[in-house]
Design a protein around this motif. Structure first.
Motif, PDB file in Angstrom:
ATOM      1  N   LEU A 194      -5.401  -5.325  -0.050  1.00 26.44           N
ATOM      2  CA  LEU A 194      -4.680  -4.817  -1.228  1.00 26.44           C
ATOM      3  C   LEU A 194      -3.186  -5.038  -1.011  1.00 26.44           C
ATOM      4  CD1 LEU A 194      -4.532  -3.229  -3.910  1.00 26.44           C
ATOM      5  CD2 LEU A 194      -4.475  -1.128  -2.538  1.00 26.44           C
ATOM      6  N   TRP A 195      -2.580  -5.718  -1.961  1.00 27.82           N
ATOM      7  CA  TRP A 195      -1.162  -6.084  -1.822  1.00 27.82           C
ATOM      8  C   TRP A 195      -0.521  -6.051  -3.194  1.00 27.82           C
ATOM      9  CZ3 TRP A 195       2.777  -6.516   1.315  1.00 27.82           C
ATOM     10  CH2 TRP A 195       3.849  -7.361   1.026  1.00 27.82           C
ATOM     11  N   VAL A 196       0.406  -5.109  -3.376  1.00 30.94           N
ATOM     12  CA  VAL A 196       1.225  -5.110  -4.591  1.00 30.94           C
ATOM     13  C   VAL A 196       2.562  -5.729  -4.211  1.00 30.94           C
ATOM     14  CG1 VAL A 196       2.369  -3.662  -6.317  1.00 30.94           C
ATOM     15  CG2 VAL A 196       0.048  -3.106  -5.559  1.00 30.94           C
ATOM     16  N   PHE A 197       2.997  -6.717  -4.953  1.00 26.76           N
ATOM     17  CA  PHE A 197       4.259  -7.372  -4.633  1.00 26.76           C
ATOM     18  C   PHE A 197       5.347  -6.294  -4.587  1.00 26.76           C
ATOM     19  CE2 PHE A 197       2.603 -11.152  -7.414  1.00 26.76           C
ATOM     20  CZ  PHE A 197       1.592 -11.393  -6.491  1.00 26.76           C
ATOM     21  N   GLN A 201       4.244   1.436 -10.001  1.00 27.15           N
ATOM     22  CA  GLN A 201       4.060   1.382 -11.455  1.00 27.15           C
ATOM     23  C   GLN A 201       2.584   1.486 -11.827  1.00 27.15           C
ATOM     24  OE1 GLN A 201       6.863  -1.479 -13.531  1.00 27.15           O
ATOM     25  NE2 GLN A 201       7.107  -2.184 -11.425  1.00 27.15           N
ATOM     26  N   GLY A 202       1.750   1.794 -10.825  1.00 27.16           N
ATOM     27  CA  GLY A 202       0.336   2.017 -11.105  1.00 27.16           C
ATOM     28  C   GLY A 202      -0.578   0.841 -10.802  1.00 27.16           C
ATOM     29  N   LEU A 203      -0.015  -0.258 -10.278  1.00 27.62           N
ATOM     30  CA  LEU A 203      -0.859  -1.444 -10.053  1.00 27.62           C
ATOM     31  C   LEU A 203      -1.863  -1.251  -8.932  1.00 27.62           C
ATOM     32  CD1 LEU A 203       1.167  -4.779 -10.220  1.00 27.62           C
ATOM     33  CD2 LEU A 203      -0.614  -3.931 -11.742  1.00 27.62           C
ATOM     34  N   GLY A 204      -1.421  -0.605  -7.843  1.00 28.33           N
ATOM     35  CA  GLY A 204      -2.323  -0.392  -6.705  1.00 28.33           C
ATOM     36  C   GLY A 204      -3.527   0.415  -7.147  1.00 28.33           C
ATOM     37  N   ALA A 205      -3.285   1.482  -7.889  1.00 25.28           N
ATOM     38  CA  ALA A 205      -4.375   2.320  -8.372  1.00 25.28           C
ATOM     39  C   ALA A 205      -5.249   1.541  -9.358  1.00 25.28           C
ATOM     40  CB  ALA A 205      -3.813   3.572  -9.033  1.00 25.28           C
ATOM     41  N   ALA A 206      -4.636   0.780 -10.248  1.00 27.22           N
ATOM     42  CA  ALA A 206      -5.403   0.037 -11.264  1.00 27.22           C
ATOM     43  C   ALA A 206      -6.306  -1.015 -10.609  1.00 27.22           C
ATOM     44  CB  ALA A 206      -4.455  -0.625 -12.259  1.00 27.22           C
ATOM     45  N   LEU A 216     -13.091   0.889   2.992  1.00 29.73           N
ATOM     46  CA  LEU A 216     -11.870   0.152   3.342  1.00 29.73           C
ATOM     47  C   LEU A 216     -11.388   0.637   4.700  1.00 29.73           C
ATOM     48  CD1 LEU A 216      -9.156   2.187   2.905  1.00 29.73           C
ATOM     49  CD2 LEU A 216      -9.941   1.973   0.562  1.00 29.73           C
ATOM     50  N   GLY A 217     -10.543  -0.183   5.317  1.00 32.49           N
ATOM     51  CA  GLY A 217      -9.895   0.214   6.570  1.00 32.49           C
ATOM     52  C   GLY A 217      -8.405   0.299   6.323  1.00 32.49           C
ATOM     53  N   VAL A 218      -7.773   1.347   6.839  1.00 29.94           N
ATOM     54  CA  VAL A 218      -6.341   1.513   6.597  1.00 29.94           C
ATOM     55  C   VAL A 218      -5.662   2.034   7.858  1.00 29.94           C
ATOM     56  CG1 VAL A 218      -6.678   3.807   5.545  1.00 29.94           C
ATOM     57  CG2 VAL A 218      -4.610   2.505   5.018  1.00 29.94           C
ATOM     58  N   ASP A 274      -0.038   3.514  10.548  1.00 26.10           N
ATOM     59  CA  ASP A 274       1.237   2.915  10.973  1.00 26.10           C
ATOM     60  C   ASP A 274       1.679   1.805  10.028  1.00 26.10           C
ATOM     61  OD1 ASP A 274       1.399   4.558  13.140  1.00 26.10           O
ATOM     62  OD2 ASP A 274       0.384   3.143  14.491  1.00 26.10           O
ATOM     63  N   ASN A 275       0.724   0.955   9.634  1.00 27.50           N
ATOM     64  CA  ASN A 275       1.083  -0.227   8.846  1.00 27.50           C
ATOM     65  C   ASN A 275       1.011  -0.011   7.336  1.00 27.50           C
ATOM     66  OD1 ASN A 275       1.229  -1.355  11.307  1.00 27.50           O
ATOM     67  ND2 ASN A 275      -0.362  -2.894  11.011  1.00 27.50           N
ATOM     68  N   ASN A 276       0.232   0.949   6.896  1.00 24.88           N
ATOM     69  CA  ASN A 276       0.024   1.147   5.449  1.00 24.88           C
ATOM     70  C   ASN A 276       0.301   2.589   5.032  1.00 24.88           C
ATOM     71  OD1 ASN A 276      -2.877  -0.446   6.489  1.00 24.88           O
ATOM     72  ND2 ASN A 276      -1.353  -1.590   5.340  1.00 24.88           N
ATOM     73  N   PRO A 277       1.481   3.112   5.358  1.00 23.64           N
ATOM     74  CA  PRO A 277       1.715   4.539   5.082  1.00 23.64           C
ATOM     75  C   PRO A 277       1.643   4.889   3.592  1.00 23.64           C
ATOM     76  CG  PRO A 277       3.765   3.456   5.738  1.00 23.64           C
ATOM     77  CD  PRO A 277       2.657   2.468   5.968  1.00 23.64           C
ATOM     78  N   ALA A 278       2.036   3.956   2.720  1.00 22.49           N
ATOM     79  CA  ALA A 278       2.015   4.260   1.279  1.00 22.49           C
ATOM     80  C   ALA A 278       0.594   4.289   0.737  1.00 22.49           C
ATOM     81  CB  ALA A 278       2.832   3.223   0.515  1.00 22.49           C
ATOM     82  N   ALA A 279      -0.309   3.589   1.420  1.00 23.79           N
ATOM     83  CA  ALA A 279      -1.652   3.427   0.863  1.00 23.79           C
ATOM     84  C   ALA A 279      -2.485   4.702   0.999  1.00 23.79           C
ATOM     85  CB  ALA A 279      -2.366   2.266   1.571  1.00 23.79           C
ATOM     86  N   ILE A 280      -2.264   5.453   2.063  1.00 23.84           N
ATOM     87  CA  ILE A 280      -3.152   6.594   2.328  1.00 23.84           C
ATOM     88  C   ILE A 280      -3.076   7.655   1.219  1.00 23.84           C
ATOM     89  CG2 ILE A 280      -3.645   8.481   3.949  1.00 23.84           C
ATOM     90  CD1 ILE A 280      -3.220   6.395   6.190  1.00 23.84           C
ATOM     91  N   PRO A 281      -1.872   8.088   0.806  1.00 28.41           N
ATOM     92  CA  PRO A 281      -1.861   9.054  -0.304  1.00 28.41           C
ATOM     93  C   PRO A 281      -2.484   8.492  -1.583  1.00 28.41           C
ATOM     94  CG  PRO A 281       0.391   8.436   0.351  1.00 28.41           C
ATOM     95  CD  PRO A 281      -0.544   7.857   1.357  1.00 28.41           C
ATOM     96  N   MET A 282      -2.349   7.177  -1.778  1.00 28.96           N
ATOM     97  CA  MET A 282      -2.960   6.583  -2.969  1.00 28.96           C
ATOM     98  C   MET A 282      -4.487   6.662  -2.890  1.00 28.96           C
ATOM     99  SD  MET A 282      -2.732   2.746  -4.513  1.00 28.96           S
ATOM    100  CE  MET A 282      -4.117   2.199  -3.529  1.00 28.96           C
ATOM    101  N   TYR A 283      -5.044   6.266  -1.750  1.00 30.18           N
ATOM    102  CA  TYR A 283      -6.503   6.319  -1.611  1.00 30.18           C
ATOM    103  C   TYR A 283      -7.019   7.751  -1.757  1.00 30.18           C
ATOM    104  CZ  TYR A 283      -6.249   1.499   0.125  1.00 30.18           C
ATOM    105  OH  TYR A 283      -6.025   0.143   0.244  1.00 30.18           O
TER     106      TYR A 283
END
Ligand SMILES: CC(C)(COP(=O)(O)OP(=O)(O)OC[C@H]1O[C@@H](n2cnc3c(N)ncnc32)[C@H](O)[C@@H]1OP(=O)(O)O)[C@@H](O)C(=O)NCCC(=O)NCCS
Length: 168
Positions: A79-82, A88-93, A112-114, A117-126
């Motif tokens: 998962l990669w949002v530029f 703006q909601g793209l990761g969730a969408a 998924l694996g997260v 250290d490397n994906n701190p923004a992703a965890i609250p989103m998931y």
């Protein structure tokens, strides 16, 4: 004072037409992967979903449906949002579009694996989307299509997260 209108957010399966934009936004580590995964999509087992801000592609995510590792099938990957398109909601969408796709393929869970250290923004989103840690971890990020074919300099520890796709 008025808020400017929000750009529409959407997600859909990627096509070859998306490739130039995807390639222009790869990182050093992922260069070439969008093309590889689009080739794999044509063969089955992998799906590439892109996120759209208006008409512009702003990110991508992969669904790996190979059943050689039954524990983590299907798995959301890459998962990669530029950077310019974030918050703006793209990761969730894109995540939700992948869930829809997995449901349509008759899966009743998704993994998924997260790495904290490397994906701190992703965890609250998931977490906000209903994913929970299984308690399992693994020692790798598999960027390549064929497991193990691309050596990693450092293998971060990833926590495995799961979401049930069943509605009771
Ligand atoms: C993680 C990532 C995919 C999020 O994408 P995004 O489009 O910015 O996320 P969204 O706008 O859909 O955010 C959804 C929710 O997730 C949470 N979230 C997203 N980014 C966050 C951040 N930097 N810090 C805290 N929470 C965040 C928020 O709850 C957010 O809702 P809100 O904006 O209403 O507060 C993006 O930051 C990214 O590509 N990061 C680098 C790659 C990566 O870590 N990928 C995940 C691999 S497992």
């Amino acid at each position: 004072m008025s808020d400017s209108p929000k750009t529409a957010v959407a997600a859909r399966l990627a096509t070859r037409d998306d490739l130039p934009t995807l390639e222009a936004n790869e990182t050093e580590k992922t260069r070439g992967l969008s093309a590889t995964y689009l080739d794999e999509q044509d063969k089955g087992d992998f799906y590439v979903v892109v996120g759209l801000l208006g008409d512009e592609v702003g990110g991508r995510v992969i669904l790996d449906c190979r059943d050689d590792d039954a524990v983590l099938t299907p798995e959301m990957k890459l998962l990669w949002v530029f950077p310019q398109a974030r918050r703006q909601g793209l990761g969730a969408a894109m995540t939700q579009e992948l869930e829809k796709l997995a449901r349509s393929l008759d899966y009743d869970e998704i993994f998924l694996g997260v790495s904290a250290d490397n994906n701190p923004a992703a965890i609250p989103m998931y977490v906000s989307l209903g994913y929970t840690p299984t308690g399992d971890h693994r020692n790798a990020v598999n960027l390549s299509v064929i497991d193990g074919s691309q050596a990693q300099e450092e293998d971060p520890t990833e926590a495995i997260f799961r979401k049930s796709l069943r509605v009771r």
